[in-house]
Design an enzyme around this catalytic site. Structure first.
Site, short mmCIF file in Angstrom:
data_model
loop_
_atom_site.label_atom_id
_atom_site.label_comp_id
_atom_site.label_asym_id
_atom_site.label_seq_id
_atom_site.Cartn_x
_atom_site.Cartn_y
_atom_site.Cartn_z
N PRO A 10 35.72 48.87 42.60
CA PRO A 10 34.35 49.27 42.28
C PRO A 10 33.42 48.10 42.00
CG PRO A 10 35.80 49.68 40.43
CD PRO A 10 36.68 49.34 41.59
N ASN A 11 32.22 48.24 42.54
CA ASN A 11 31.09 47.32 42.33
C ASN A 11 31.22 46.01 43.11
OD1 ASN A 11 29.73 49.07 40.38
ND2 ASN A 11 31.44 48.59 39.04
N ARG A 18 25.05 41.25 42.32
CA ARG A 18 25.63 41.63 41.04
C ARG A 18 25.97 40.37 40.22
NH1 ARG A 18 31.87 43.52 40.15
NH2 ARG A 18 31.64 44.13 37.97
N TYR A 23 29.63 36.01 39.49
CA TYR A 23 30.39 36.23 40.73
C TYR A 23 29.93 35.39 41.92
CZ TYR A 23 32.12 40.21 38.08
OH TYR A 23 32.69 40.98 37.11
N ASN A 74 41.67 43.16 44.58
CA ASN A 74 40.76 42.93 43.47
C ASN A 74 40.32 44.33 43.05
OD1 ASN A 74 38.79 42.42 41.62
ND2 ASN A 74 37.77 40.82 42.82
N ALA A 77 37.14 46.71 37.67
CA ALA A 77 37.40 47.19 36.31
C ALA A 77 38.65 48.07 36.22
CB ALA A 77 36.18 47.95 35.79
N GLU A 96 47.22 39.82 43.11
CA GLU A 96 46.02 40.25 42.37
C GLU A 96 45.01 39.10 42.34
OE1 GLU A 96 47.07 41.32 38.37
OE2 GLU A 96 44.98 41.44 37.71
N HIS A 98 41.02 37.88 41.06
CA HIS A 98 39.74 38.08 40.36
C HIS A 98 38.85 36.88 40.64
CE1 HIS A 98 41.29 41.58 38.42
NE2 HIS A 98 42.39 40.89 38.15
N ARG A 105 35.98 35.78 29.50
CA ARG A 105 34.97 36.83 29.38
C ARG A 105 35.35 37.81 28.25
NH1 ARG A 105 33.79 39.27 35.05
NH2 ARG A 105 31.95 40.02 33.90
#
Ligand code: DQA
Length: 140
Positions: A10-11, A18, A23, A74, A77, A96, A98, A105
């Protein structure tokens, strides 16, 4: 040829606009094109996808399992709380990724329900993290 699904949650389709300070400025379209080119250069059969729907992600993980494909994921959330995505990911070999350094963060980003089952975890290397994940898969 090793098949690899590069699955984004998502996103991530909003990359470029964004939170560019977190990012970066690369758009999702540019990322997808870049990742496909990297995969081709490494001799991998790469399929890049993005969804904002958890059930769709789970179905793609099932599809990857049926195709005996590796997965670069990825999960956005969902990484931090989706046992359903983690259960589906457990059906495949996955790395995985990110883009941001989640450990620098908010506290809720420090835990991943995916990391324990991953063959590798790449964090905080920007969109280049996808290249590293593909290189790792190609080298296996
Ligand atoms: C992310 C980090 C997650 O915490 C966040 O929810 C994302 C993107 C990353 O690539 O840095 O959507 O997975």
């Amino acid at each position: 040829m090793t098949k690899v699904f590069v699955l984004n949650g998502p996103n991530l389709g909003r990359l470029g606009t964004r939170q560019p300070e977190v990012y970066g400025a690369v758009t999702y379209a540019q990322l997808a094109e870049h990742v496909a080119a990297t995969g081709e250069g490494l001799g991998l059969d790469v399929d890049v996808r993005q969804t904002d729907h958890e059930g769709q992600m789970i179905e793609w993980l099932h599809e990857a399992a049926d195709a005996d494909a590796w997965v670069v994921i990825n999960a956005g959330a969902w990484t931090h709380y989706s046992y359903a995505v983690a259960d589906a990911a457990a059906l495949v070999n996955y790395v995985e990724v990110h883009i941001s350094n989640v450990y620098a963060r908010e506290e809720f980003r420090h835990h991943s329900v995916l990391s324990a089952g991953a063959k590798g975890v790449i964090v905080g290397c920007g969109v280049g993290g996808y290249d590293l994940a593909l290189a790792h898969i190609a080298a296996r």
